[in-house]
Design an enzyme around this catalytic site. Sequence first.
Site, PDB file in Angstrom:
ATOM      1  N   ASP A 183      37.957  39.684  52.083  1.00 13.31           N
ATOM      2  CA  ASP A 183      37.842  39.863  50.635  1.00 13.31           C
ATOM      3  C   ASP A 183      36.508  39.326  50.136  1.00 13.31           C
ATOM      4  O   ASP A 183      35.503  39.416  50.847  1.00 13.31           O
ATOM      5  CB  ASP A 183      39.030  39.162  49.949  1.00 13.31           C
ATOM      6  CG  ASP A 183      39.490  39.896  48.707  1.00 13.31           C
ATOM      7  OD1 ASP A 183      38.747  39.859  47.714  1.00 13.31           O
ATOM      8  OD2 ASP A 183      40.580  40.499  48.723  1.00 13.31           O
ATOM      9  N   HIS A 228      38.986  37.381  43.482  1.00 12.53           N
ATOM     10  CA  HIS A 228      39.988  38.288  44.040  1.00 12.53           C
ATOM     11  C   HIS A 228      40.633  37.720  45.303  1.00 12.53           C
ATOM     12  O   HIS A 228      41.859  37.668  45.436  1.00 12.53           O
ATOM     13  CB  HIS A 228      39.292  39.613  44.319  1.00 12.53           C
ATOM     14  CG  HIS A 228      40.181  40.734  44.705  1.00 12.53           C
ATOM     15  ND1 HIS A 228      40.285  41.198  45.995  1.00 12.53           N
ATOM     16  CD2 HIS A 228      40.993  41.512  43.960  1.00 12.53           C
ATOM     17  CE1 HIS A 228      41.123  42.216  46.022  1.00 12.53           C
ATOM     18  NE2 HIS A 228      41.568  42.430  44.809  1.00 12.53           N
ATOM     19  N   SER A 283      46.095  45.706  44.742  1.00  9.93           N
ATOM     20  CA  SER A 283      45.496  44.508  45.334  1.00  9.93           C
ATOM     21  C   SER A 283      46.514  43.395  45.501  1.00  9.93           C
ATOM     22  O   SER A 283      46.457  42.632  46.467  1.00  9.93           O
ATOM     23  CB  SER A 283      44.363  43.984  44.442  1.00  9.93           C
ATOM     24  OG  SER A 283      43.140  44.568  44.781  1.00  9.93           O
TER      25      SER A 283
END
Length: 862
Positions: free
Chosen positions: A200, A238, A410
Amino acid sequence: MRLFHLPWLLVLTLFVQKSCSSLPVKRSYSTYDYFVLEHNPFAGASLDECTSNLGLEIVERVGEMQNIWLVRRVKTATSLQNGLIASLRTRAATRTPPFWARSDNYQHTRRILSSINYFEAQIPRQRTKRDDSLIYRAPPPTDQDPNSSAAVAAHLGISDPMFPSQWHIINEEFPEHMMNVTGLWEMGITGQGVITSLVDDGLDYKSKDLAENFDAEHSYDFNDHTDLPTPVLSDDRHGTRCAGQIGAVKNDVCGVGLAYESKIAGVRILSGPITDVDEAAALNYGFHDVSIYSCSWGPPDDGKSMEAPGYIIQKAVVNGIQNGRGGKGSVFVFASGNGAAFGDQCNFDGYTNSIYSVTVAAVDYKGLHPYYSEACAANMVVAYSSGSGKSIVTTDVGERRCSSSHGGTSAAAPNAAGVFALALSVRPDLSWRDIQHLCVRTAQMINPDDPDWEQTSVGRPFSYKYGYGQLNAYPFVTAAQTWTPVKPQAWFHPSAIQINNGSLLEEDGEMTGGIPIIPGGVTSTFTVTQEMMEQHNLEDIEHVTVRVWISHTKRGDVEVELISSNGIRSVLAAPRAQDADTTGFRGWRFMSIKHWGENPLGEWTIRVSDQSAEGHNGTFHGWRLMFWGSTDDPSVAKTYVLPTNEYLLPSFEEPESTDLPTPTATKSHPKPTLGLPDDHETAEGEADRPAFPGNPEGSSVPSMTPTPDEGWFLDMSNLVTNSKWFFGALSIVFLFSIGSGVFFWRRRVTRRATYSSLAVEDVAMSAIPDAERPRVRAKELYDAFGEASDDEDADEETGLRPRHMMDASTSGFFDDDDEQTEEPTPSYRDEPETTGNKRSLTAEDRSDSPGSGSSWDHASQT
């Protein structure tokens, strides 16, 4: 002589491999041009010979892959594609030795070239996160009943302040919709001994919620080439949020992870451009110890991109499933994508439509389908995420920071990864395919009245939106405890079927041959026999993949479906209004898991159609059907070797290549936006619309075998067989008659005023001036009824029903139907249609599909 030196060559190769297997070296793209080179140590030339003759310097081995190297040279003004690579391709193309072929120089050149299996320039490019959680928001006050969550927290010793807001763990409002892990926690199943790598944009290992479970040894930053995946950019949140869903510890910060005693590693690749070499290394980083790679990213979810991992990345994934975890295989989890609102579909993403991925779509806290979550035949399960007013509560960047706005597919993917971590903590011997089998067999159907559900040939419900259903942790893990591991993998890849001598002979070449995609579509068939199954040691099937070669002036108009020998229909590609690409499908690979467990014996049919839009047309050149499943006799199982030229047409059952493969294109573009719509949290989900609305059960499909005398009125006889079209046509005739009556009435009134002595009834048509005489030519009448001519040169098989034939209530793609009868096919329309809930699919090669384009933002062009 060469055989004598071969052992020394291998020893030297192993020594170089060992000496170059340290941490990756920091890159300097402003100073050097970088390339990836796959070396064949058995072809006679050492790695040093190859690189020195090409003027290259060895940088390092690529990740955990044997014989694949990152090399470089000092940057020059010469174009990468027109310089070294073009030179290699030209030299490799020399197949007939000239008269001086016996010269030492020529033999040396051929020996060098035969020792290079693959060569490609490395240009950094950006990946797209599948979430838009950028700004921290204070957690809202919870109005949930505190008793249920409080009781569980007290019983399990959970003091995390936001635990009551983690509805995906305890959903007091809709208790049937949660990940269902607390029963496993009570059994002591908390993920111990399992490492999940978050590939990520970094991971905040200083967070009090993650520090205790952070695994530094298997973490790395491939963007800045430093040891730790430190979030640096303002939007590097994220990966930390996804990590919190899996491995946030029990303490007094935020909430808890689903596998709160498992370890989490961070591999940073999303914070800037990255090359194939580094992405490949990232997907294998620590793969001997790391069990799961959670990947919530992919090509842009814009409804027009079609991208897939290139050869080196595919090689890394195959290496992971074959050699990761001591041969049990890495478990790759990918988010399906957030582009459904743009008509995007996960079968146009070569990561999510890979047989090696567990592709995870989203449902919200009510169990409804969020409008952003992409549908496709490659979706395996759904997990919970944002929608209908709630998002996922998890860890954020900062020592004690939390997020209550995480969402999109996600967030669905790491929820699934957390469940897999729980399962592998009690059954570490499960293979990557065991995990997929457990998904298929234990997933639970939700929203049973949703019209998107269909029965597979073995009686399992399947949905393009939900896959095989909701991933429920308790039945998944308890089933894993007693699961008997599946046999090794087998596969059957027949040669590609060329349609009318269709071919694609090189990367930049044109697709030739084929047959036009006529209104109603074209089909081709392949028959699977018992002898074929036995010959390839294939007992049953799991995944089915289909490569297609289709040229078209507007790729988004193309529809592709596969119909099995048992009548099970997989929608592989539905129309995508945003996709105006003109390169078509150059060996693109679609994938379906809808045929899992099906008996493949019999005739399989592919159907290709388009929208018959004026000004656009296409040609179907060929296709290749591929079956993947379990071995019949495990004692003779084989190891799969990834070919380098599958995109070529023809391609053969056992592809062999001794020449230098054509390099795939690389891409570079600025960092994209994160893709999720702003209302992903608040927008209400649905459970009443099929992903690809199409023909109702039993509806007819036009025939593609016209007789010579049909002319402009092709299939007119079929008009009366379908009442909808019949009465529609009758209505047109009725309205035409009324209009004509009004016209002649007004003419009569006018003529009475001018020629009062002449009766209108006595006026012959020949007496009316040409300018006033109504004209109806044959083709205009044909257009009025919306009929189309079939192409007499078409393949004898029949075609797809185009979307514009369907009424507003069912327009879109295809529903499964057992019978197909003839029906007219309109081909002209004055205005483009805007029917219903149309989606489209995008797929494989950045490229698996050479020629798909040069940018991840490539719709302007895969």
